[in-house]
Design a protein around this motif. Structure first.
Motif, PDB file in Angstrom:
ATOM      1  N   CYS A  71       0.852  -1.205   0.000  1.00  0.00           N
ATOM      2  CA  CYS A  71       0.000   0.000   0.000  1.00  0.00           C
ATOM      3  C   CYS A  71       0.885   1.251   0.000  1.00  0.00           C
ATOM      4  O   CYS A  71       2.037   1.195   0.422  1.00  0.00           O
ATOM      5  N   PRO A  72       0.339   2.406  -0.424  1.00  0.00           N
ATOM      6  CA  PRO A  72       1.111   3.652  -0.348  1.00  0.00           C
ATOM      7  C   PRO A  72       1.545   3.890   1.100  1.00  0.00           C
ATOM      8  O   PRO A  72       0.764   3.630   2.029  1.00  0.00           O
ATOM      9  N   GLN A 104      -0.792   5.529   3.732  1.00  0.00           N
ATOM     10  CA  GLN A 104      -2.118   4.963   4.010  1.00  0.00           C
ATOM     11  C   GLN A 104      -2.153   4.372   5.427  1.00  0.00           C
ATOM     12  O   GLN A 104      -1.271   3.591   5.783  1.00  0.00           O
TER      13      GLN A 104
END
Length: 323
Positions: free
Chosen positions: A273-274, A277
Motif C-alpha cells: 500500500c502507499p 495509508q
C-alpha cells in the motif's frame, strides 16, 4: 531469448554453471524449467547435479538449438521434455507435459553462439548476411531490416539508446535514415559500416568493441521483444514454484537486470500500500525470499575462459510456503 555461450563441447559453455546449480539445488525427482535451453548446457548440469534423477522441461524459440540439445541430452531418456516456443509461454509447455508446479526455473537471457555464428540469421556484424535477427522466424515477428528501413528517426534513436545503450544513438539513427534514402539497408555488413561511419574517428580508434555492437544488440532486443518476454515470464512464474522452489535469472543487460531486481523486490515485500495509508488494504503477502542481495557474477577464471560471461549477472529467489 537464448544464451550467451562460448566454445567448448558442442561449441558451448553455459554461463556460471556452478552458481546456477548452487542456487537451484537440483534434487532427485525434482521438476525444473530451463526456459532458454540453447544447446542444453545448463540442463545437462541440472541433470548431473541431481544424479540424473530430476526432470527438465526445456524451451527454446530456436529449432536449430532444440535439435542440438536433443542430441546432447540423449543419454537422459525420459528425463528431458523439449518444447519449441518462447519462455514467456512456459505455461503452455507445462500443460502439455502435465506439470502443475516447478521445483526450480532458470532463464539465461543472452544470445547463443549458434545464432551469432550463422550468417543467414543476421545476428552478427562479423558475418555478412541478411538483416534478420529473429530468434524464431516462424513466429511472425518482423525482421530487423523492416525496423531499420521503416522506423522513424525517433524510434530508431530510442532502440539504439535505450536497448543498445549507445551514447551516440542520435548520430547513428540519423546516419541510418540518410543511408536508407539512397537504398534500403538489407545486410548486416552494410548496417555495420553505416554505424561505424557515424562514430567519430577518434572513438573508432579507441573503441574496445566494434562500433556496431550496441546498435545490433538494441535491434535484436526490439525484434524479439525481449523485455516484453521477460516481463510476461516474471509476472507469472512465481505462481508455479512449489514452496522452496527456486528461480534463477541470468541477464546481460542493465534494463533486464533492473526488471529482475524489481520483480524480486515486489514479490519479497509484504504490504505494498502507499506509505501514507493508515491501514493495509492490499492484502499482499511476501511470496519469495531473495537469495542474492547483489547479483552474482562470473569468476575471473570463467571470464578469461568465456569472454561472454563478463557482463552476466545472476539473481535468485526462493518461493516461501504460503502463510
Amino acid at each position: 531469448m537464448g544464451h550467451d555461450e562460448g566454445k567448448g563441447d558442442w561449441g558451448h559453455l553455459p554461463v556460471m554453471p556452478s552458481q546456477v546449480v548452487e542456487l537451484l539445488r537440483p534434487r532427485n525427482g525434482g521438476r525444473y524449467l530451463d526456459g532458454t535451453l540453447g544447446m542444453g548446457g545448463h540442463t545437462e548440469q541440472i541433470l548431473k547435479a541431481s544424479g540424473g534423477e530430476a526432470e527438465v522441461l526445456g524451451l527454446d524459440r530456436d529449432e536449430a538449438a532444440l535439435a542440438t540439445a536433443e542430441r546432447r541430452l540423449g543419454g537422459y531418456k525420459g528425463k528431458v521434455h523439449l518444447w519449441h516456443g518462447p519462455f514467456s509461454r512456459f505455461e503452455d509447455a507445462m500443460r502439455q507435459v502435465g506439470w502443475n508446479s516447478l521445483d526450480g526455473a532458470l532463464v539465461d537471457l543472452g544470445v547463443s553462439s549458434l545464432q551469432l555464428d550463422t550468417a543467414e540469421r543476421g545476428f552478427s556484424f562479423l558475418r555478412d548476411g541478411p538483416l534478420d535477427m529473429r530468434m524464431d522466424p516462424s513466429a511472425g515477428a518482423v525482421p530487423a531490416s523492416a525496423l531499420v528501413n521503416k522506423a522513424s528517426f525517433q524510434r530508431l534513436a530510442e532502440i539504439i539508446g535505450d536497448l543498445g545503450e549507445d551514447p551516440l544513438a542520435g548520430r547513428i539513427a540519423r546516419a541510418i535514415v540518410a543511408a536508407r534514402e539512397e537504398a534500403p539497408i538489407e545486410t548486416t555488413a552494410r548496417l555495420a559500416a553505416i554505424v561505424e561511419q557515424a562514430y567519430p574517428a577518434k572513438w573508432r580508434r579507441t573503441a574496445r568493441n566494434h562500433p556496431a555492437t550496441r546498435t545490433f544488440q538494441g535491434l535484436r532486443m526490439a525484434v524479439n521483444d525481449e523485455l516484453g518476454e521477460l516481463d510476461a515470464f516474471l509476472s507469472s512464474v512465481i505462481d508455479y514454484l512449489a514452496p522452496g522452489g527456486r528461480l534463477a535469472v541470468i541477464s546481460f543487460h542493465s534494463l533486464e537486470d533492473r526488471m529482475v531486481k524489481r520483480a524480486f523486490k515486489r514479490e519479497a515485500q509484504g504490504c505494498i500500500c502507499p506509505p501514507r495509508q493508515p491501514m493495509c488494504t492490499c492484502d499482499h503477502k511476501a511470496r519469495v525470499k531473495i537469495l542474492t542481495k547483489k547479483p552474482l557474477t562470473a569468476s575471473d577464471e570463467e571470464q578469461a575462459a568465456n569472454p561472454r560471461s563478463r557482463s552476466a549477472k545472476l539473481r535468485g529467489a526462493e518461493r516461501l510456503a504460503d502463510a
